[in-house]
Write a protein that holds these residues in place. Sequence first.
Motif, PDB file in Angstrom:
ATOM      1  N   ALA A 176       0.815  -1.208   0.000  1.00  0.00           N
ATOM      2  CA  ALA A 176       0.000   0.000   0.000  1.00  0.00           C
ATOM      3  C   ALA A 176       0.851   1.263   0.000  1.00  0.00           C
ATOM      4  CB  ALA A 176      -0.929  -0.006   1.211  1.00  0.00           C
ATOM      5  N   PHE A 177       1.905   1.289   0.812  1.00  0.00           N
ATOM      6  CA  PHE A 177       2.759   2.473   0.869  1.00  0.00           C
ATOM      7  C   PHE A 177       3.506   2.677  -0.451  1.00  0.00           C
ATOM      8  CE2 PHE A 177       3.160   2.168   5.790  1.00  0.00           C
ATOM      9  CZ  PHE A 177       1.858   2.629   5.901  1.00  0.00           C
ATOM     10  N   THR A 178       3.925   1.575  -1.082  1.00  0.00           N
ATOM     11  CA  THR A 178       4.523   1.677  -2.413  1.00  0.00           C
ATOM     12  C   THR A 178       3.531   2.312  -3.385  1.00  0.00           C
ATOM     13  OG1 THR A 178       5.948  -0.263  -2.053  1.00  0.00           O
ATOM     14  CG2 THR A 178       5.511   0.374  -4.337  1.00  0.00           C
ATOM     15  N   GLY A 179       2.294   1.851  -3.340  1.00  0.00           N
ATOM     16  CA  GLY A 179       1.266   2.399  -4.210  1.00  0.00           C
ATOM     17  C   GLY A 179       1.015   3.872  -3.970  1.00  0.00           C
ATOM     18  N   THR A 180       1.098   4.303  -2.717  1.00  0.00           N
ATOM     19  CA  THR A 180       0.906   5.722  -2.401  1.00  0.00           C
ATOM     20  C   THR A 180       1.959   6.588  -3.084  1.00  0.00           C
ATOM     21  OG1 THR A 180      -0.108   5.202  -0.263  1.00  0.00           O
ATOM     22  CG2 THR A 180       0.810   7.413  -0.527  1.00  0.00           C
ATOM     23  N   ILE A 181       3.198   6.155  -3.040  1.00  0.00           N
ATOM     24  CA  ILE A 181       4.280   6.911  -3.689  1.00  0.00           C
ATOM     25  C   ILE A 181       4.084   6.932  -5.203  1.00  0.00           C
ATOM     26  CG2 ILE A 181       6.761   6.970  -4.141  1.00  0.00           C
ATOM     27  CD1 ILE A 181       6.169   7.775  -1.308  1.00  0.00           C
ATOM     28  N   LEU A 182       3.765   5.778  -5.788  1.00  0.00           N
ATOM     29  CA  LEU A 182       3.574   5.716  -7.235  1.00  0.00           C
ATOM     30  C   LEU A 182       2.380   6.552  -7.678  1.00  0.00           C
ATOM     31  CD1 LEU A 182       4.236   1.901  -7.845  1.00  0.00           C
ATOM     32  CD2 LEU A 182       5.853   3.805  -8.047  1.00  0.00           C
ATOM     33  N   ASP A 183       1.319   6.532  -6.895  1.00  0.00           N
ATOM     34  CA  ASP A 183       0.148   7.349  -7.220  1.00  0.00           C
ATOM     35  C   ASP A 183       0.478   8.842  -7.172  1.00  0.00           C
ATOM     36  OD1 ASP A 183      -1.370   5.089  -7.573  1.00  0.00           O
ATOM     37  OD2 ASP A 183      -2.346   5.190  -5.614  1.00  0.00           O
ATOM     38  N   LYS A 184       1.336   9.223  -6.241  1.00  0.00           N
ATOM     39  CA  LYS A 184       1.726  10.634  -6.146  1.00  0.00           C
ATOM     40  C   LYS A 184       2.500  11.070  -7.395  1.00  0.00           C
ATOM     41  CE  LYS A 184       1.079  13.203  -3.447  1.00  0.00           C
ATOM     42  NZ  LYS A 184       0.106  14.335  -3.367  1.00  0.00           N
ATOM     43  N   LEU A 185       3.347  10.195  -7.930  1.00  0.00           N
ATOM     44  CA  LEU A 185       4.052  10.513  -9.171  1.00  0.00           C
ATOM     45  C   LEU A 185       3.065  10.731 -10.312  1.00  0.00           C
ATOM     46  CD1 LEU A 185       7.004   7.939  -9.000  1.00  0.00           C
ATOM     47  CD2 LEU A 185       7.078  10.368  -8.429  1.00  0.00           C
ATOM     48  N   ASP A 186       2.029   9.885 -10.376  1.00  0.00           N
ATOM     49  CA  ASP A 186       1.001  10.053 -11.405  1.00  0.00           C
ATOM     50  C   ASP A 186       0.236  11.357 -11.200  1.00  0.00           C
ATOM     51  OD1 ASP A 186       1.735   7.626 -12.467  1.00  0.00           O
ATOM     52  OD2 ASP A 186       0.083   6.504 -11.545  1.00  0.00           O
ATOM     53  N   GLU A 187      -0.107  11.637  -9.959  1.00  0.00           N
ATOM     54  CA  GLU A 187      -0.861  12.851  -9.643  1.00  0.00           C
ATOM     55  C   GLU A 187      -0.091  14.101 -10.036  1.00  0.00           C
ATOM     56  OE1 GLU A 187      -1.911  15.255  -5.575  1.00  0.00           O
ATOM     57  OE2 GLU A 187      -2.181  13.070  -5.522  1.00  0.00           O
ATOM     58  N   LEU A 188       1.220  14.075  -9.842  1.00  0.00           N
ATOM     59  CA  LEU A 188       2.058  15.230 -10.160  1.00  0.00           C
ATOM     60  C   LEU A 188       2.413  15.302 -11.645  1.00  0.00           C
ATOM     61  CD1 LEU A 188       4.479  15.067  -7.079  1.00  0.00           C
ATOM     62  CD2 LEU A 188       2.625  16.716  -7.442  1.00  0.00           C
ATOM     63  N   GLY A 189       2.052  14.263 -12.406  1.00  0.00           N
ATOM     64  CA  GLY A 189       2.324  14.255 -13.839  1.00  0.00           C
ATOM     65  C   GLY A 189       3.780  14.039 -14.195  1.00  0.00           C
ATOM     66  N   ILE A 190       4.520  13.335 -13.339  1.00  0.00           N
ATOM     67  CA  ILE A 190       5.965  13.176 -13.566  1.00  0.00           C
ATOM     68  C   ILE A 190       6.377  11.708 -13.680  1.00  0.00           C
ATOM     69  CG2 ILE A 190       6.617  15.366 -12.503  1.00  0.00           C
ATOM     70  CD1 ILE A 190       7.158  13.861  -9.918  1.00  0.00           C
ATOM     71  N   ARG A 191       5.426  10.836 -13.858  1.00  0.00           N
ATOM     72  CA  ARG A 191       5.717   9.406 -13.973  1.00  0.00           C
ATOM     73  C   ARG A 191       6.745   9.115 -15.064  1.00  0.00           C
ATOM     74  NH1 ARG A 191       2.316   4.319 -13.951  1.00  0.00           N
ATOM     75  NH2 ARG A 191       3.161   2.997 -15.592  1.00  0.00           N
ATOM     76  N   GLU A 192       6.552   9.751 -16.245  1.00  0.00           N
ATOM     77  CA  GLU A 192       7.393   9.420 -17.401  1.00  0.00           C
ATOM     78  C   GLU A 192       8.838   9.851 -17.218  1.00  0.00           C
ATOM     79  OE1 GLU A 192       6.118   7.578 -19.893  1.00  0.00           O
ATOM     80  OE2 GLU A 192       4.336   7.541 -18.591  1.00  0.00           O
ATOM     81  N   ASN A 193       9.081  10.821 -16.361  1.00  0.00           N
ATOM     82  CA  ASN A 193      10.451  11.322 -16.167  1.00  0.00           C
ATOM     83  C   ASN A 193      10.971  10.998 -14.771  1.00  0.00           C
ATOM     84  OD1 ASN A 193      12.812  12.700 -17.066  1.00  0.00           O
ATOM     85  ND2 ASN A 193      12.200  14.484 -15.860  1.00  0.00           N
ATOM     86  N   THR A 194      10.572   9.842 -14.251  1.00  0.00           N
ATOM     87  CA  THR A 194      11.024   9.445 -12.919  1.00  0.00           C
ATOM     88  C   THR A 194      11.535   8.013 -12.932  1.00  0.00           C
ATOM     89  OG1 THR A 194       9.423  10.921 -11.848  1.00  0.00           O
ATOM     90  CG2 THR A 194      10.380   9.166 -10.503  1.00  0.00           C
ATOM     91  N   ILE A 195      12.772   7.839 -12.493  1.00  0.00           N
ATOM     92  CA  ILE A 195      13.335   6.507 -12.282  1.00  0.00           C
ATOM     93  C   ILE A 195      12.854   6.018 -10.917  1.00  0.00           C
ATOM     94  CG2 ILE A 195      15.434   5.137 -12.051  1.00  0.00           C
ATOM     95  CD1 ILE A 195      16.913   7.364 -13.566  1.00  0.00           C
ATOM     96  N   VAL A 196      12.226   4.856 -10.896  1.00  0.00           N
ATOM     97  CA  VAL A 196      11.802   4.240  -9.639  1.00  0.00           C
ATOM     98  C   VAL A 196      12.581   2.942  -9.462  1.00  0.00           C
ATOM     99  CG1 VAL A 196       9.903   3.213  -8.331  1.00  0.00           C
ATOM    100  CG2 VAL A 196       9.487   5.242  -9.755  1.00  0.00           C
ATOM    101  N   VAL A 197      13.242   2.812  -8.329  1.00  0.00           N
ATOM    102  CA  VAL A 197      13.951   1.581  -7.983  1.00  0.00           C
ATOM    103  C   VAL A 197      13.377   1.066  -6.670  1.00  0.00           C
ATOM    104  CG1 VAL A 197      16.181   0.467  -7.595  1.00  0.00           C
ATOM    105  CG2 VAL A 197      16.037   2.470  -9.089  1.00  0.00           C
ATOM    106  N   TRP A 198      13.077  -0.213  -6.627  1.00  0.00           N
ATOM    107  CA  TRP A 198      12.499  -0.856  -5.439  1.00  0.00           C
ATOM    108  C   TRP A 198      13.413  -2.023  -5.092  1.00  0.00           C
ATOM    109  CZ3 TRP A 198      10.716  -4.827  -2.636  1.00  0.00           C
ATOM    110  CH2 TRP A 198       9.663  -4.630  -1.734  1.00  0.00           C
ATOM    111  N   ALA A 199      14.095  -1.950  -3.953  1.00  0.00           N
ATOM    112  CA  ALA A 199      15.099  -2.961  -3.622  1.00  0.00           C
ATOM    113  C   ALA A 199      15.172  -3.172  -2.113  1.00  0.00           C
ATOM    114  CB  ALA A 199      16.467  -2.556  -4.173  1.00  0.00           C
ATOM    115  N   SER A 200      15.981  -4.141  -1.703  1.00  0.00           N
ATOM    116  CA  SER A 200      16.200  -4.442  -0.289  1.00  0.00           C
ATOM    117  C   SER A 200      17.679  -4.412   0.016  1.00  0.00           C
ATOM    118  CB  SER A 200      15.622  -5.824   0.051  1.00  0.00           C
ATOM    119  OG  SER A 200      15.982  -6.231   1.362  1.00  0.00           O
ATOM    120  N   ASP A 201      18.029  -4.019   1.251  1.00  0.00           N
ATOM    121  CA  ASP A 201      19.439  -3.865   1.614  1.00  0.00           C
ATOM    122  C   ASP A 201      20.117  -5.162   2.000  1.00  0.00           C
ATOM    123  OD1 ASP A 201      18.238  -4.262   4.127  1.00  0.00           O
ATOM    124  OD2 ASP A 201      19.614  -2.889   5.132  1.00  0.00           O
ATOM    125  N   ASN A 202      19.352  -6.124   2.457  1.00  0.00           N
ATOM    126  CA  ASN A 202      19.898  -7.425   2.883  1.00  0.00           C
ATOM    127  C   ASN A 202      18.869  -8.508   2.633  1.00  0.00           C
ATOM    128  OD1 ASN A 202      21.126  -5.647   5.689  1.00  0.00           O
ATOM    129  ND2 ASN A 202      22.444  -6.481   4.090  1.00  0.00           N
TER     130      ASN A 202
END
Length: 366
Positions: free
Chosen positions: A252-278
Amino acid sequence: MSDEQPNIVFFFWDNFGWGELGCYGGGVLRGAVTPRIDDLAGEGLKLLNFNVEAQCTPSRSALLTGRHAIRSGTQTVPLTGGPDGMTRWEVTIARALSDVGYATGMWGKWHLGSDPEQRSPVDFGFDEAVWCPRTADEVLWTMQSYFPDGAVTAAPYAGSTRIPLEPEPIYSRRKGEKSERIATYDAEFRAGFDRKITDWACDFMTRSTQAGKSFYVYLPYTQVHIPPIPDPQYAGTTQRGNWADILTQMDAFTGTILDKLDELGIRENTIVVWASDNGADTTNHLPAIDPDPVGGQWHGFSGPWRGGLFTALEGSNRTPCLVRWPGNVPAGRVSNAVARSRRTGRSTGWTCPAFCWARTRIRAAT
């Protein structure tokens, strides 16, 4: 690679195993589906052989500098106390991007220096940050009635050595200002920390976009590091325990961030990386906490890989990594090429475009 300055959003979860997400074979088999994260995987590149370090501190250092952690004095977690943190002259991604006009922000687990005035995120290039200097398991003692306030002795193991048990702080700081201690990192704050991280990041992205600035948002979330206490809104929602509740929360929190990028109209010019440290924490923790708010036993899942956190096995060093950059990273791709958060000195393997973009800035700065 585009010459335009892309925004960068980097999710960096804590001790999250290779096999937890639905797109890596987990999801519903781990107690909860992860549809938003799985969709993210389908919109870009899913890495099967993304490699990190065996501990939190060196992974974070390698990610932010592109260098072997030992070069920055951060080759191990500072378990013994005393001075700790990155070498102060180190050039991080945040510092390099800030120098070319990016707005830079970080919220979450730092673990690269406990001194809030000399080794904070702001001292290494972030315009603003809210952070815990160390790690989530240090909230455990505040939950146990048999630990006193103040200090205890290490007798008979270390004589009269005094061990301080001061509550772990949460700091806030902006560039050009002093740090402010805004909370104590205890069980209550731990449960709601990741929601706060999400809200702070959304506010920062909104302000940066309105100001016409490209941004670098570093999100070192605190889950699923022990103790895995879900956000109150998600606690009990799956009826399959804390671990499944937290998977739902992370999605859900991941979706909130992604939705905000869509809302701001900057999805196409944003690199999104989703990873884990260990990799996953594979230790079964008995219900020894007094009281026990974390549901007794839990066991992270590294998929087919043997071993887990703090080992040199693949269950420790391989973690999930997803990359989305519309128009630059083709959608629906899966790669088993070796990839790392730091450079290896060789041209083989695959490197995340966010790392490539930032590395050019680091080279220019040095």
